[in-house]
Scaffold this motif. Structure first.
Motif, PDB file in Angstrom:
ATOM      1  N   GLU A 137       0.856  -1.181   0.000  1.00 53.57           N
ATOM      2  CA  GLU A 137       0.000   0.000   0.000  1.00 53.57           C
ATOM      3  C   GLU A 137       0.892   1.232   0.000  1.00 53.57           C
ATOM      4  O   GLU A 137       2.080   1.129   0.251  1.00 53.57           O
ATOM      5  CB  GLU A 137      -0.918   0.010   1.231  1.00 53.57           C
ATOM      6  N   ALA A 138       0.308   2.360  -0.298  1.00 55.79           N
ATOM      7  CA  ALA A 138       1.010   3.654  -0.257  1.00 55.79           C
ATOM      8  C   ALA A 138       2.326   3.621  -1.047  1.00 55.79           C
ATOM      9  O   ALA A 138       3.398   3.759  -0.489  1.00 55.79           O
ATOM     10  CB  ALA A 138       1.247   4.080   1.194  1.00 55.79           C
ATOM     11  N   PHE A 139       2.224   3.494  -2.354  1.00 55.57           N
ATOM     12  CA  PHE A 139       3.415   3.398  -3.203  1.00 55.57           C
ATOM     13  C   PHE A 139       3.984   4.751  -3.601  1.00 55.57           C
ATOM     14  O   PHE A 139       5.094   4.830  -4.094  1.00 55.57           O
ATOM     15  CB  PHE A 139       3.108   2.584  -4.464  1.00 55.57           C
ATOM     16  N   GLY A 140       3.225   5.808  -3.426  1.00 52.09           N
ATOM     17  CA  GLY A 140       3.711   7.136  -3.790  1.00 52.09           C
ATOM     18  C   GLY A 140       4.647   7.690  -2.737  1.00 52.09           C
ATOM     19  O   GLY A 140       4.907   7.061  -1.715  1.00 52.09           O
ATOM     20  N   LEU A 141       5.130   8.884  -2.979  1.00 52.96           N
ATOM     21  CA  LEU A 141       6.019   9.505  -1.998  1.00 52.96           C
ATOM     22  C   LEU A 141       5.429  10.813  -1.487  1.00 52.96           C
ATOM     23  O   LEU A 141       5.148  10.942  -0.306  1.00 52.96           O
ATOM     24  CB  LEU A 141       7.403   9.769  -2.593  1.00 52.96           C
ATOM     25  N   LEU A 142       5.200  11.767  -2.355  1.00 53.63           N
ATOM     26  CA  LEU A 142       4.763  13.091  -1.914  1.00 53.63           C
ATOM     27  C   LEU A 142       3.250  13.229  -1.816  1.00 53.63           C
ATOM     28  O   LEU A 142       2.754  14.012  -1.021  1.00 53.63           O
ATOM     29  CB  LEU A 142       5.314  14.164  -2.862  1.00 53.63           C
ATOM     30  N   TRP A 143       2.518  12.475  -2.653  1.00 48.57           N
ATOM     31  CA  TRP A 143       1.060  12.522  -2.618  1.00 48.57           C
ATOM     32  C   TRP A 143       0.596  11.543  -1.550  1.00 48.57           C
ATOM     33  O   TRP A 143       0.817  10.347  -1.657  1.00 48.57           O
ATOM     34  CB  TRP A 143       0.464  12.157  -3.972  1.00 48.57           C
ATOM     35  N   VAL A 144      -0.045  12.071  -0.506  1.00 52.66           N
ATOM     36  CA  VAL A 144      -0.458  11.244   0.627  1.00 52.66           C
ATOM     37  C   VAL A 144      -1.974  11.122   0.620  1.00 52.66           C
ATOM     38  O   VAL A 144      -2.679  12.127   0.544  1.00 52.66           O
ATOM     39  CB  VAL A 144       0.022  11.866   1.961  1.00 52.66           C
ATOM     40  N   SER A 145      -2.460   9.900   0.710  1.00 52.34           N
ATOM     41  CA  SER A 145      -3.893   9.639   0.738  1.00 52.34           C
ATOM     42  C   SER A 145      -4.544  10.326   1.941  1.00 52.34           C
ATOM     43  O   SER A 145      -3.949  10.411   3.022  1.00 52.34           O
ATOM     44  CB  SER A 145      -4.142   8.129   0.827  1.00 52.34           C
ATOM     45  N   ARG A 146      -5.766  10.766   1.742  1.00 53.61           N
ATOM     46  CA  ARG A 146      -6.534  11.407   2.808  1.00 53.61           C
ATOM     47  C   ARG A 146      -6.624  10.499   4.037  1.00 53.61           C
ATOM     48  O   ARG A 146      -6.663  10.962   5.172  1.00 53.61           O
ATOM     49  CB  ARG A 146      -7.926  11.759   2.292  1.00 53.61           C
ATOM     50  N   MET A 147      -6.649   9.194   3.798  1.00 54.94           N
ATOM     51  CA  MET A 147      -6.751   8.227   4.892  1.00 54.94           C
ATOM     52  C   MET A 147      -5.650   8.437   5.939  1.00 54.94           C
ATOM     53  O   MET A 147      -5.900   8.340   7.141  1.00 54.94           O
ATOM     54  CB  MET A 147      -6.667   6.816   4.320  1.00 54.94           C
ATOM     55  N   TYR A 148      -4.431   8.746   5.508  1.00 56.74           N
ATOM     56  CA  TYR A 148      -3.323   8.916   6.452  1.00 56.74           C
ATOM     57  C   TYR A 148      -3.428  10.237   7.202  1.00 56.74           C
ATOM     58  O   TYR A 148      -3.012  10.328   8.352  1.00 56.74           O
ATOM     59  CB  TYR A 148      -1.991   8.768   5.729  1.00 56.74           C
ATOM     60  N   PHE A 149      -4.010  11.238   6.566  1.00 55.50           N
ATOM     61  CA  PHE A 149      -4.273  12.491   7.270  1.00 55.50           C
ATOM     62  C   PHE A 149      -5.337  12.257   8.346  1.00 55.50           C
ATOM     63  O   PHE A 149      -5.245  12.772   9.450  1.00 55.50           O
ATOM     64  CB  PHE A 149      -4.751  13.587   6.294  1.00 55.50           C
ATOM     65  N   GLU A 150      -6.356  11.496   7.999  1.00 54.21           N
ATOM     66  CA  GLU A 150      -7.423  11.202   8.972  1.00 54.21           C
ATOM     67  C   GLU A 150      -6.885  10.392  10.138  1.00 54.21           C
ATOM     68  O   GLU A 150      -7.251  10.651  11.292  1.00 54.21           O
ATOM     69  CB  GLU A 150      -8.573  10.477   8.273  1.00 54.21           C
ATOM     70  N   LYS A 151      -6.010   9.436   9.878  1.00 59.71           N
ATOM     71  CA  LYS A 151      -5.409   8.664  10.958  1.00 59.71           C
ATOM     72  C   LYS A 151      -4.567   9.560  11.851  1.00 59.71           C
ATOM     73  O   LYS A 151      -4.548   9.388  13.072  1.00 59.71           O
ATOM     74  CB  LYS A 151      -4.550   7.523  10.397  1.00 59.71           C
ATOM     75  N   GLU A 152      -3.881  10.513  11.263  1.00 60.03           N
ATOM     76  CA  GLU A 152      -3.080  11.451  12.051  1.00 60.03           C
ATOM     77  C   GLU A 152      -3.972  12.337  12.921  1.00 60.03           C
ATOM     78  O   GLU A 152      -3.637  12.643  14.036  1.00 60.03           O
ATOM     79  CB  GLU A 152      -2.208  12.319  11.140  1.00 60.03           C
ATOM     80  N   SER A 153      -5.111  12.729  12.372  1.00 63.54           N
ATOM     81  CA  SER A 153      -6.029  13.600  13.118  1.00 63.54           C
ATOM     82  C   SER A 153      -6.595  12.877  14.347  1.00 63.54           C
ATOM     83  O   SER A 153      -6.884  13.517  15.351  1.00 63.54           O
ATOM     84  CB  SER A 153      -7.167  14.064  12.218  1.00 63.54           C
ATOM     85  N   ARG A 154      -6.754  11.551  14.232  1.00 62.55           N
ATOM     86  CA  ARG A 154      -7.300  10.789  15.360  1.00 62.55           C
ATOM     87  C   ARG A 154      -6.285  10.555  16.453  1.00 62.55           C
ATOM     88  O   ARG A 154      -6.634  10.190  17.567  1.00 62.55           O
ATOM     89  CB  ARG A 154      -7.840   9.440  14.861  1.00 62.55           C
ATOM     90  N   GLN A 155      -5.008  10.744  16.150  1.00 61.43           N
ATOM     91  CA  GLN A 155      -3.959  10.503  17.142  1.00 61.43           C
ATOM     92  C   GLN A 155      -3.880  11.616  18.160  1.00 61.43           C
ATOM     93  O   GLN A 155      -3.993  12.742  17.912  1.00 61.43           O
ATOM     94  CB  GLN A 155      -2.605  10.336  16.461  1.00 61.43           C
TER      95      GLN A 155
END
Length: 155
Positions: A137-155
């Motif tokens: 999963e997550a094969f890109g480098l600079l383009w980050v899926s919204r999912m990872y931003f949402e996971k960060e927001s929950r932390q």
């Protein structure tokens, strides 16, 4: 040298942005495909030396970048800016991937509280939880899926 700043700027920015797609495809289909033999050194840390076979993939950025820079200088046209965009992406890739995420060199932004940097690191660590070439999963480098931003927001 062709003095059309708009074309040159678009060539540089366009090639830089396009390289994110190229890097994603290269990572998903080549590194996790037929050249896994080189890339697995990056996922399976069973070595103690600084360099990895995976480090050879810089050539996939350097060769086309150098080619376009050479052609742009030789033909005095916008190809120089395509090459510079590719080279700039390669530099950013190195800084983000090897310096920031993997901390292979002197630490940079290790303790950053920036939301984008945290999401970027989370996405890359999610990618590395898979130690085999399948189920990535997550094969890109600079383009980050919204999912990872949402996971960060929950932390």
């Amino acid at each position: 040298m062709e003095n059309n700043w708009l074309i040159n700027t678009l060539a540089l920015l366009g090639s830089f942005l396009a390289m994110e797609g190229v890097a994603w495809a290269l990572h998903k289909y080549v590194m996790h495909g037929f050249l896994w033999i080189l890339h697995k050194s990056h996922h399976q840390k069973d070595h103690s030396h600084f360099f990895e076979w995976n480090d050879l993939f810089f050539l996939f950025f350097a060769v086309p970048g150098a080619y376009f820079i050479y052609q742009g200088i030789a033909q005095s046209d916008f190809q120089l800016y395509i090459g510079l965009g590719i080279a700039l992406y390669g530099l950013v890739y190195f800084i983000v991937h090897d310096v920031f995420i993997h901390q292979r060199y002197p630490p940079l932004l290790r303790y950053s509280n920036n939301r984008y940097f945290r999401a970027l690191r989370r996405a890359h660590h999610a990618h590395h939880k898979h130690i085999e070439k399948e189920d990535g999963e997550a094969f890109g480098l600079l383009w980050v899926s919204r999912m990872y931003f949402e996971k960060e927001s929950r932390q």
